[in-house]
Design a protein around this motif. Structure first.
Motif, PDB file in Angstrom:
ATOM      1  N   VAL A  36      -6.371  86.200  56.835  1.00  0.00           N
ATOM      2  CA  VAL A  36      -7.718  85.671  57.078  1.00  0.00           C
ATOM      3  C   VAL A  36      -8.567  86.765  57.711  1.00  0.00           C
ATOM      4  N   VAL A  37      -9.711  87.066  57.089  1.00  0.00           N
ATOM      5  CA  VAL A  37     -10.646  88.049  57.628  1.00  0.00           C
ATOM      6  C   VAL A  37     -11.940  87.336  57.995  1.00  0.00           C
ATOM      7  N   PRO A  38     -12.219  87.144  59.297  1.00  0.00           N
ATOM      8  CA  PRO A  38     -13.497  86.536  59.690  1.00  0.00           C
ATOM      9  C   PRO A  38     -14.669  87.400  59.217  1.00  0.00           C
ATOM     10  N   LEU A  77     -16.658  81.836  75.854  1.00  0.00           N
ATOM     11  CA  LEU A  77     -16.295  81.883  74.446  1.00  0.00           C
ATOM     12  C   LEU A  77     -15.398  80.693  74.108  1.00  0.00           C
ATOM     13  N   THR A  78     -15.543  80.199  72.880  1.00  0.00           N
ATOM     14  CA  THR A  78     -14.557  79.295  72.302  1.00  0.00           C
ATOM     15  C   THR A  78     -13.963  80.010  71.097  1.00  0.00           C
ATOM     16  N   VAL A  79     -12.640  80.105  71.065  1.00  0.00           N
ATOM     17  CA  VAL A  79     -11.954  80.885  70.041  1.00  0.00           C
ATOM     18  C   VAL A  79     -10.909  80.018  69.355  1.00  0.00           C
ATOM     19  N   ALA A  80     -10.948  79.987  68.027  1.00  0.00           N
ATOM     20  CA  ALA A  80      -9.914  79.331  67.236  1.00  0.00           C
ATOM     21  C   ALA A  80      -8.832  80.354  66.900  1.00  0.00           C
ATOM     22  N   THR A  81      -7.590  80.029  67.174  1.00  0.00           N
ATOM     23  CA  THR A  81      -6.470  80.901  66.828  1.00  0.00           C
ATOM     24  C   THR A  81      -5.519  80.137  65.920  1.00  0.00           C
ATOM     25  N   PRO A  82      -4.589  80.820  65.283  1.00  0.00           N
ATOM     26  CA  PRO A  82      -3.630  80.112  64.422  1.00  0.00           C
ATOM     27  C   PRO A  82      -2.758  79.104  65.159  1.00  0.00           C
ATOM     28  N   VAL A  83      -2.694  79.188  66.497  1.00  0.00           N
ATOM     29  CA  VAL A  83      -1.849  78.245  67.236  1.00  0.00           C
ATOM     30  C   VAL A  83      -2.656  77.312  68.129  1.00  0.00           C
ATOM     31  N   GLY A  84      -3.969  77.331  68.022  1.00  0.00           N
ATOM     32  CA  GLY A  84      -4.780  76.427  68.823  1.00  0.00           C
ATOM     33  C   GLY A  84      -6.066  77.056  69.303  1.00  0.00           C
ATOM     34  N   THR A  85      -6.720  76.398  70.249  1.00  0.00           N
ATOM     35  CA  THR A  85      -8.045  76.789  70.734  1.00  0.00           C
ATOM     36  C   THR A  85      -7.948  77.367  72.136  1.00  0.00           C
ATOM     37  N   VAL A  86      -8.715  78.422  72.365  1.00  0.00           N
ATOM     38  CA  VAL A  86      -8.832  79.022  73.689  1.00  0.00           C
ATOM     39  C   VAL A  86     -10.283  78.898  74.148  1.00  0.00           C
ATOM     40  N   HIS A  87     -10.474  78.382  75.371  1.00  0.00           N
ATOM     41  CA  HIS A  87     -11.791  78.333  75.994  1.00  0.00           C
ATOM     42  C   HIS A  87     -11.786  79.307  77.165  1.00  0.00           C
ATOM     43  N   LEU A  89      -7.239  88.555  66.756  1.00  0.00           N
ATOM     44  CA  LEU A  89      -6.549  87.605  67.626  1.00  0.00           C
ATOM     45  C   LEU A  89      -6.997  86.168  67.396  1.00  0.00           C
ATOM     46  N   GLY A  90      -8.099  85.982  66.725  1.00  0.00           N
ATOM     47  CA  GLY A  90      -8.632  84.657  66.484  1.00  0.00           C
ATOM     48  C   GLY A  90     -10.070  84.752  66.029  1.00  0.00           C
ATOM     49  N   VAL A  91     -10.717  83.604  65.911  1.00  0.00           N
ATOM     50  CA  VAL A  91     -12.097  83.526  65.410  1.00  0.00           C
ATOM     51  C   VAL A  91     -12.984  82.958  66.504  1.00  0.00           C
ATOM     52  N   VAL A  92     -13.964  83.732  66.950  1.00  0.00           N
ATOM     53  CA  VAL A  92     -14.966  83.206  67.873  1.00  0.00           C
ATOM     54  C   VAL A  92     -15.803  82.188  67.112  1.00  0.00           C
ATOM     55  N   THR A  93     -15.806  80.950  67.577  1.00  0.00           N
ATOM     56  CA  THR A  93     -16.573  79.907  66.893  1.00  0.00           C
ATOM     57  C   THR A  93     -17.846  79.519  67.637  1.00  0.00           C
ATOM     58  N   SER A  94     -17.869  79.725  68.954  1.00  0.00           N
ATOM     59  CA  SER A  94     -19.112  79.529  69.708  1.00  0.00           C
ATOM     60  C   SER A  94     -19.073  80.408  70.946  1.00  0.00           C
ATOM     61  N   LEU A  95     -20.241  80.692  71.474  1.00  0.00           N
ATOM     62  CA  LEU A  95     -20.333  81.573  72.635  1.00  0.00           C
ATOM     63  C   LEU A  95     -21.534  81.188  73.474  1.00  0.00           C
ATOM     64  N   THR A  96     -21.358  81.326  74.778  1.00  0.00           N
ATOM     65  CA  THR A  96     -22.445  81.073  75.721  1.00  0.00           C
ATOM     66  C   THR A  96     -22.932  82.408  76.248  1.00  0.00           C
ATOM     67  N   VAL A  97     -24.238  82.621  76.178  1.00  0.00           N
ATOM     68  CA  VAL A  97     -24.827  83.903  76.556  1.00  0.00           C
ATOM     69  C   VAL A  97     -25.895  83.690  77.616  1.00  0.00           C
ATOM     70  N   LYS A 134      -0.965  89.459  70.360  1.00  0.00           N
ATOM     71  CA  LYS A 134      -1.106  89.009  68.971  1.00  0.00           C
ATOM     72  C   LYS A 134       0.084  88.150  68.550  1.00  0.00           C
ATOM     73  N   ALA A 135       1.274  88.510  68.996  1.00  0.00           N
ATOM     74  CA  ALA A 135       2.463  87.735  68.642  1.00  0.00           C
ATOM     75  C   ALA A 135       2.388  86.307  69.169  1.00  0.00           C
ATOM     76  N   VAL A 136       1.740  86.114  70.315  1.00  0.00           N
ATOM     77  CA  VAL A 136       1.590  84.773  70.883  1.00  0.00           C
ATOM     78  C   VAL A 136       0.496  83.992  70.160  1.00  0.00           C
ATOM     79  N   LEU A 137      -0.659  84.626  69.961  1.00  0.00           N
ATOM     80  CA  LEU A 137      -1.813  83.927  69.386  1.00  0.00           C
ATOM     81  C   LEU A 137      -1.765  83.844  67.867  1.00  0.00           C
ATOM     82  N   ASP A 138      -1.072  84.767  67.240  1.00  0.00           N
ATOM     83  CA  ASP A 138      -1.060  84.879  65.775  1.00  0.00           C
ATOM     84  C   ASP A 138       0.358  85.246  65.321  1.00  0.00           C
TER      85      ASP A 138
END
Length: 508
Positions: A127-129, A230-240, A264-272, A491-495
């Motif tokens: 997967v390439v964001p 940041l909210t990040v989607a990873t192959p094993v779940g979501t990180v806030h 490491l994952g996909v940034v899906t939303s961000l607060t700036v 990366k091994a943990v998140l992906d």
């Protein structure tokens, strides 16, 4: 999902904004031995390999995002097969789409991104964001692994989630393009103040994923300075990450994902964080006898103030193409604030008035279009950038410039400082040379020499373009074997299946 025709194939931006080379540049190219290039292959005539995505996988992804948002047609795939480096454009102009993804997926929100990553993990699909597609370091380039690959285009994640006027923060979905974000904020009296050269097409998520730096960074900071959550989607779940303006609750996990380039994952939303819209905005030019003298004055502004929002000092070679009439041109931009006239005059600067600064501001998004015209004419025009502490900057400049000139035949090498800090500054090099028989290979060899020089002189391999695939090996040398192992462990943990943009950032 239909493909927009707004951006030029094998080039930059709006086809209607294409420029022609002025006679002075055309004469310079002749002196460099440049000969006209072959015409670009039209995107409709590009041969794209058959999609390797199994029907079962395509159907599973369609069940998540809708069949209309899974594209396997040749044009959509060709347009997602690379970024906007000159090497990317040369391959596209030749009709080379061998690196096209096997499908382009358009998720509509965070939950759909999570579901897509889960489905791809189960089937080991890379997967390439894909945000604005403006990477110039191979951040969205072709895969070498041989496994099926999708481009995850985030353009449907295009909403403002919340604007907190009390805290002066805004939360956006990651696919919002920079001009749209500024339009939304301006209506409420705010600005991000982040205007890189890719501004017209880049996305906010892309800015975060690459640690982007805008032209007004001296006043507003880099983009990673602006990100508070940041909210990040990873192959094993979501990180806030990020729940307060500052915290001592352990390491700041935002720093894992800022600059991670989708590995490491996909940034899906961000607060700036936001700033009020400036009351006034003005530009001016100054002339200095030498790059060294101008750098000294710029350092004084960065360290002792007053610091303008825009600080851009061109060396003698870049200045020769502009209005400085010998010496070096310094362009300053003020969003409100106090002028720096007394400091600059005391350091030997000569005021040139507003015209040079206004000209730069009017033309600051034109460089990529000029590069297209140079490619049409048969030149190879590319850039590289770095940064170092002030004490190391003179040697870094000299050694990188020498490496480029020694590696290329009859090259024009230009440089400017455009991002300054109390402790150091960036150097941004532009190189123009004849394309020759192997333009991409010749540039890769020259850039390797320059990259070696950057590390030897104490610079960083990238100040704001990112790592991608082009800088990956030098990044590994910069952070050392233990640093690489630490990234691999994360990366091994998140992906765990290694599906996320597998060839960027982290060496195999």
């Amino acid at each position: 999902m239909s493909e927009s025709a707004e951006e030029r194939w094998a080039g930059w931006g709006d086809p209607a904004a294409a420029v022609s080379l002025p006679p002075s540049i055309a004469a310079l190219l002749e002196a460099l031995g440049v000969r006209p290039a072959a015409p670009s292959v039209d995107v409709a005539d590009v041969r794209v390999p058959e999609s390797r995505l199994p029907d079962e996988v395509r159907q599973a992804l369609a069940a998540v995002v809708g069949a209309a948002n899974v594209l396997t047609g040749p044009e959509a795939r060709a347009r997602h097969g690379g970024g906007k480096s000159t090497a990317d454009l040369v391959r596209q102009r030749a009709g080379d789409a061998a690196g096209a993804p096997d499908a382009v997926i358009y998720p509509g929100g965070h939950d759909e991104v999570v579901a897509v990553l889960r489905a791809c993990t189960e089937r080991r699909i890379a997967v390439v964001p894909f945000g604005g597609g403006t990477s110039v370091v191979g951040g969205v380039g072709p895969s070498l692994s041989g496994r099926p690959r999708i481009a995850l285009d985030l353009r449907r994640l295009d909403r403002l989630v919340e604007l907190d006027e009390v805290s002066r923060t805004a939360t956006f979905e990651a696919g919002v393009r920079a001009p749209r974000a500024e339009e939304i904020l301006a209506a409420r009296g705010f600005t991000l103040g982040h205007v890189p050269q890719s501004y017209e097409y880049a996305s906010l998520g892309g800015f975060a994923a690459t640690r982007s730096s805008g032209q007004a960074s001296a006043g507003y900071g880099r983009f990673d300075d602006m990100v508070v959550a940041l909210t990040v989607a990873t192959p094993v779940g979501t990180v806030h990450t990020g729940r307060a303006p500052a915290s001592a609750a352990g390491p700041d996990l935002r720093q894992l994902f800022l600059g991670s380039e989708g590995a490491l994952g996909v940034v899906t939303s961000l607060t700036v964080r936001l700033r009020p819209q400036p009351v006034s905005r003005r530009y001016e030019g100054w002339r200095f006898e030498s790059f060294e003298a101008g750098a000294l004055a710029v350092r004084r502004l960065a360290q002792d103030g007053p610091r303008p929002a825009v600080v851009r000092l061109s060396d003698e070679y870049e200045s020769a193409l502009g209005p400085a009439a010998g010496g070096c041109l310094l362009v300053l931009g003020y969003d409100d604030g106090t002028d720096a006239d007394a400091v600059l005059a005391a350091d030997g600067g000569t005021a040139l008035g507003p015209e040079p600064g206004q000209r730069w501001a009017a033309e600051r998004f034109a460089a990529p279009y000029l590069r297209d015209a140079l490619l049409d004419a048969g030149a190879y025009a590319e850039t590289l950038e770095t940064a170092a502490f002030w004490s190391r900057l003179p040697a870094l400049y000299a050694q990188v410039r020498a490496a480029l000139l020694d590696s290329l035949d009859r090259a024009l090498v230009l440089c400017h400082i455009s991002h300054v800090y109390e402790t150091g500054a960036s150097l941004y090099f532009t190189v123009v040379v004849a394309q020759g028989d192997d333009p991409v290979g010749a540039w890769q060899r020259a850039k390797a020499r320059a990259s070696d020089a950057i590390l030897a002189a104490g610079g960083t391999i990238s100040h704001h373009h990112g790592v991608g695939t082009e800088h990956r090996d030098w990044y590994a040398r910069e952070i050392g074997p233990l640093g690489v192992d630490a990234l691999r462990a994360v990366k091994a943990v998140l992906d765990p299946q290694g599906i996320m943009n597998p060839e960027v950032l982290i060496p195999d």
